[in-house]
Motif scaffolding. Structure first.
Motif, mmCIF file in Angstrom:
data_model
loop_
_atom_site.group_PDB
_atom_site.id
_atom_site.type_symbol
_atom_site.label_atom_id
_atom_site.label_comp_id
_atom_site.label_asym_id
_atom_site.label_seq_id
_atom_site.Cartn_x
_atom_site.Cartn_y
_atom_site.Cartn_z
ATOM 1 N N VAL A 28 -35.258 67.731 6.714
ATOM 2 C CA VAL A 28 -34.667 66.396 6.590
ATOM 3 C C VAL A 28 -33.793 66.072 7.803
ATOM 4 O O VAL A 28 -33.839 64.962 8.351
ATOM 5 C CB VAL A 28 -33.898 66.301 5.249
ATOM 6 N N ASP A 47 -26.940 73.811 13.581
ATOM 7 C CA ASP A 47 -27.377 74.582 12.409
ATOM 8 C C ASP A 47 -26.871 76.014 12.485
ATOM 9 O O ASP A 47 -26.836 76.626 13.555
ATOM 10 C CB ASP A 47 -28.903 74.592 12.268
ATOM 11 N N ALA A 48 -26.491 76.529 11.327
ATOM 12 C CA ALA A 48 -25.973 77.890 11.235
ATOM 13 C C ALA A 48 -27.069 78.923 11.505
ATOM 14 O O ALA A 48 -26.779 80.033 11.966
ATOM 15 C CB ALA A 48 -25.394 78.112 9.847
ATOM 16 N N GLN A 55 -34.724 75.763 4.905
ATOM 17 C CA GLN A 55 -35.374 76.594 3.876
ATOM 18 C C GLN A 55 -36.840 76.867 4.211
ATOM 19 O O GLN A 55 -37.358 77.935 3.925
ATOM 20 C CB GLN A 55 -35.314 75.899 2.517
ATOM 21 N N TYR A 60 -39.763 80.291 3.184
ATOM 22 C CA TYR A 60 -41.195 80.307 2.815
ATOM 23 C C TYR A 60 -42.099 79.786 3.926
ATOM 24 O O TYR A 60 -42.953 78.929 3.706
ATOM 25 C CB TYR A 60 -41.411 79.548 1.493
ATOM 26 N N ASP A 67 -47.170 68.494 -1.212
ATOM 27 C CA ASP A 67 -46.722 67.127 -1.518
ATOM 28 C C ASP A 67 -46.025 66.447 -0.342
ATOM 29 O O ASP A 67 -45.047 65.728 -0.508
ATOM 30 C CB ASP A 67 -45.826 67.122 -2.775
ATOM 31 N N VAL A 100 -20.977 74.370 11.350
ATOM 32 C CA VAL A 100 -19.944 73.345 11.548
ATOM 33 C C VAL A 100 -18.780 73.701 10.630
ATOM 34 O O VAL A 100 -18.952 73.851 9.417
ATOM 35 C CB VAL A 100 -20.476 71.936 11.217
ATOM 36 N N GLY A 129 -27.238 69.262 5.109
ATOM 37 C CA GLY A 129 -26.910 70.698 4.987
ATOM 38 C C GLY A 129 -27.621 71.445 3.870
ATOM 39 O O GLY A 129 -27.302 72.595 3.612
ATOM 40 N N GLY A 130 -28.604 70.814 3.207
ATOM 41 C CA GLY A 130 -29.394 71.533 2.186
ATOM 42 C C GLY A 130 -28.525 72.135 1.102
ATOM 43 O O GLY A 130 -27.749 71.456 0.445
ATOM 44 N N ASP A 300 -31.396 67.752 0.381
ATOM 45 C CA ASP A 300 -30.999 68.498 -0.822
ATOM 46 C C ASP A 300 -29.511 68.402 -1.133
ATOM 47 O O ASP A 300 -29.107 68.520 -2.282
ATOM 48 C CB ASP A 300 -31.353 69.980 -0.647
ATOM 49 N N ILE A 311 -38.715 67.229 -0.225
ATOM 50 C CA ILE A 311 -38.683 66.925 1.205
ATOM 51 C C ILE A 311 -38.992 65.438 1.436
ATOM 52 O O ILE A 311 -38.346 64.770 2.240
ATOM 53 C CB ILE A 311 -39.676 67.834 1.961
HETATM 54 C C1 LIG Z 1 -39.853 78.663 -2.260
HETATM 55 C C2 LIG Z 1 -39.618 77.179 -2.097
HETATM 56 C C3 LIG Z 1 -40.688 76.313 -2.163
HETATM 57 C C4 LIG Z 1 -40.476 74.934 -2.013
HETATM 58 N N1 LIG Z 1 -41.562 74.092 -2.082
HETATM 59 C C5 LIG Z 1 -41.372 72.754 -1.907
HETATM 60 C C6 LIG Z 1 -42.470 71.845 -1.973
HETATM 61 O O1 LIG Z 1 -43.612 72.236 -2.236
HETATM 62 N N2 LIG Z 1 -42.224 70.508 -1.755
HETATM 63 C C7 LIG Z 1 -40.969 70.023 -1.498
HETATM 64 O O2 LIG Z 1 -40.807 68.814 -1.285
HETATM 65 N N3 LIG Z 1 -39.911 70.869 -1.448
HETATM 66 C C8 LIG Z 1 -40.083 72.206 -1.655
HETATM 67 N N4 LIG Z 1 -39.003 73.052 -1.614
HETATM 68 C C9 LIG Z 1 -37.666 72.459 -1.402
HETATM 69 C C10 LIG Z 1 -37.471 72.115 0.062
HETATM 70 O O3 LIG Z 1 -37.582 73.270 0.878
HETATM 71 C C11 LIG Z 1 -36.102 71.474 0.228
HETATM 72 O O4 LIG Z 1 -36.065 70.281 -0.534
HETATM 73 C C12 LIG Z 1 -35.852 71.139 1.704
HETATM 74 O O5 LIG Z 1 -35.814 72.308 2.487
HETATM 75 C C13 LIG Z 1 -34.542 70.398 1.855
HETATM 76 O O6 LIG Z 1 -34.394 70.108 3.211
HETATM 77 P P1 LIG Z 1 -32.976 69.851 3.856
HETATM 78 O O7 LIG Z 1 -33.257 69.582 5.300
HETATM 79 O O8 LIG Z 1 -32.232 68.878 3.031
HETATM 80 O O9 LIG Z 1 -32.187 71.229 3.680
HETATM 81 P P2 LIG Z 1 -32.496 72.732 4.132
HETATM 82 O O10 LIG Z 1 -33.924 72.973 4.351
HETATM 83 O O11 LIG Z 1 -31.782 73.573 3.126
HETATM 84 O O12 LIG Z 1 -31.755 72.846 5.530
HETATM 85 C C14 LIG Z 1 -30.363 72.729 5.591
HETATM 86 C C15 LIG Z 1 -29.844 73.383 6.854
HETATM 87 O O13 LIG Z 1 -28.450 73.086 6.981
HETATM 88 C C16 LIG Z 1 -27.793 74.197 7.548
HETATM 89 N N5 LIG Z 1 -26.365 74.116 7.234
HETATM 90 C C17 LIG Z 1 -25.760 74.019 6.030
HETATM 91 N N6 LIG Z 1 -24.416 73.928 6.177
HETATM 92 C C18 LIG Z 1 -24.168 73.987 7.519
HETATM 93 C C19 LIG Z 1 -22.990 73.949 8.306
HETATM 94 N N7 LIG Z 1 -21.774 73.817 7.776
HETATM 95 N N8 LIG Z 1 -23.129 74.064 9.643
HETATM 96 C C20 LIG Z 1 -24.347 74.187 10.228
HETATM 97 N N9 LIG Z 1 -25.501 74.213 9.522
HETATM 98 C C21 LIG Z 1 -25.417 74.117 8.183
HETATM 99 C C22 LIG Z 1 -28.497 75.394 6.905
HETATM 100 O O14 LIG Z 1 -28.364 76.542 7.732
HETATM 101 C C23 LIG Z 1 -29.965 74.903 6.823
HETATM 102 O O15 LIG Z 1 -30.735 75.325 7.929
HETATM 103 C C24 LIG Z 1 -39.176 74.423 -1.777
HETATM 104 C C25 LIG Z 1 -38.101 75.309 -1.696
HETATM 105 C C26 LIG Z 1 -38.298 76.671 -1.868
HETATM 106 C C27 LIG Z 1 -37.121 77.599 -1.775
#
Ligand SMILES: Cc1cc2nc3c(=O)[nH]c(=O)nc-3n(C[C@H](O)[C@H](O)[C@H](O)COP(=O)(O)OP(=O)(O)OC[C@H]3O[C@@H](n4cnc5c(N)ncnc54)[C@H](O)[C@@H]3O)c2cc1C
Length: 353
Positions: A28, A47-48, A55, A60, A67, A100, A129-130, A300, A311
């Motif tokens: 994202v 990013d950390a 994720q 994975y 999707d 951060v 930040g997931g 997230d 996602i």
């Molecule tokens: C096994 C598995 C299967 C999945 N399958 C699906 C699927 O089929 N379809 C789907 O839509 N979703 C799926 N998901 C969920 C999907 O991976 C998440 O919704 C998605 O990764 C969210 O993206 P994001 O960018 O919001 O956060 P993330 O991918 O969690 O990334 C957040 C980033 O922020 C960084 N961060 C956090 N705090 C700080 C800070 N203070 N300073 C610096 N960096 C920081 C973290 O290190 C991380 O790299 C799955 C998840 C898992 C675990």
């Protein structure tokens, strides 16, 4: 086609200045670079983790996702490659391997500071930040550290690493069941350790696992839990398990995969005065604005009534946040909505390592 974009940053008096700082380079956060770039907003991304992808890469990378619109199936690592490629023409600056830790409000926006001393002044902040500073839940076993990332793992980076190995898989969720089924094809043997005969996983996959167990391709070690590790110099030779009644077994093994879920921890983000809802940041879904002016949250980590943690939801949220950030970064400037087909993108730059 547009032939210019905002520079990702300038340096004034030694301080990095940019339009938007994106916290988190997960799927994202990466798409937010693209959306900001289309509005000529320069971005720095922190990013950390040591690599972009959140994720998808950390948990994975080799799993197919089904999707993502436009991709009937795409491996998580490949999706991240595509997203980084899509962001590249906008020359984002990535600061990886640093968390951060501080956000300080200024007259013109925010100062963002990282754990390794990076200081960036910006107009707006997008928190992607997931799950925050996520890490695995570790089983409480003596001497665990010496085996971690050598023969004991909390995720599978490369399936092929387990070919021909004796693998113990501990846990009862999706990861445990998925990997038991997948590794049964290539490992020398697979043993699933779980404290009860119930699994919190997709019923079809549980059924597949039970079928493989009936065929002798997976050994179910139930109702047991991990009690100790045997080995030398970081390399496991066996995993000790016991029942609640204290009955012990030693499983001869080369690898242990411990899948006990993720420890969710917002980390420093929890200290910034944002309106929190548990481990999430409450936002206005129309703009993804948080309660701090000029700070947006997407993916997230962001929550609102009806939020779907997917996602594809995060991608749409990135577009909303970028448009709202434009009003903050370019006050008084009108934003004319345009399709990407009319605007085009700048010539491609390089993708991050
Ligand atoms: C096994 C598995 C299967 C999945 N399958 C699906 C699927 O089929 N379809 C789907 O839509 N979703 C799926 N998901 C969920 C999907 O991976 C998440 O919704 C998605 O990764 C969210 O993206 P994001 O960018 O919001 O956060 P993330 O991918 O969690 O990334 C957040 C980033 O922020 C960084 N961060 C956090 N705090 C700080 C800070 N203070 N300073 C610096 N960096 C920081 C973290 O290190 C991380 O790299 C799955 C998840 C898992 C675990």
């Amino acid at each position: 086609m547009s032939d210019s974009t905002a520079p990702a940053s300038t340096t004034i008096d030694g301080a990095i200045r940019t339009d938007v700082v994106i916290i988190g380079a997960g799927p994202v956060g990466l798409f937010a670079v693209f959306e900001c770039g289309m509005l000529k907003l320069g971005c720095h991304v922190i990013d950390a983790l040591d690599a972009v992808g959140g994720q998808c890469i950390a948990l994975y990378p080799e799993k197919p996702i089904f999707d993502i619109p436009g991709y009937p199936q795409i491996e998580a690592a490949a999706l991240i490659e595509r997203l980084a490629e899509q962001a590249a023409p906008f020359d984002p600056v990535y600061h990886l391997g640093q968390q951060v830790v501080r956000l300080t409000r200024t007259d013109s926006g925010y100062i963002v500071e990282s754990s390794t001393g990076t200081v960036i002044a910006c107009h707006a902040v997008i928190i992607a930040g997931g799950s925050g500073a996520f890490g695995p839940n570790r089983p409480p076993l003596d001497g665990l550290e010496q085996y971690e990332n050598r023969s004991l793992f909390y995720l599978v980076k490369k399936r092929q690493d387990f070919a021909g190995k004796r693998v113990v898989i501990a846990g009862g969720g999706d990861s445990a069941v998925d990997w038991a089924v997948s590794l049964a094809e290539i490992a020398a043997n697979v043993m699933v350790v779980h404290r009860r005969d119930k699994f919190r996983a997709a019923p079809e996959t549980v059924q597949k696992m039970r079928k493989l167990a009936a065929e002798g391709k997976i050994e179910m070690i139930i109702p047991y839990q991990l009690s100790g590790l045997e080995g030398d110099d970081g390399m496991l030779t066996g995993v000790r398990v016991e029942t609640l009644d204290g009955e012990e077994r030693l499983l001869e093994a080369d690898n242990l995969l411990a899948f006990f879920g993720l420890a969710m921890e917002l980390g420093p983000i929890a200290e910034w005065g944002l309106d929190l809802a548990g481990f999430h940041i409450a936002v206005d879904p129309a703009t993804m604005a948080t309660t701090l002016p000029g700070v947006f949250a997407i993916g997230d980590i962001a929550t609102y009534p009806g939020k779907l943690k997917l996602i594809l939801t995060g991608f749409a949220e990135a577009a909303s946040a970028a448009h709202a950030a434009f009003a903050v970064a370019r006050p008084g400037e009108a934003l004319h909505f345009e399709y990407s087909t009319s605007k085009g993108v700048p010539a491609e730059a390089s993708t991050p390592a």
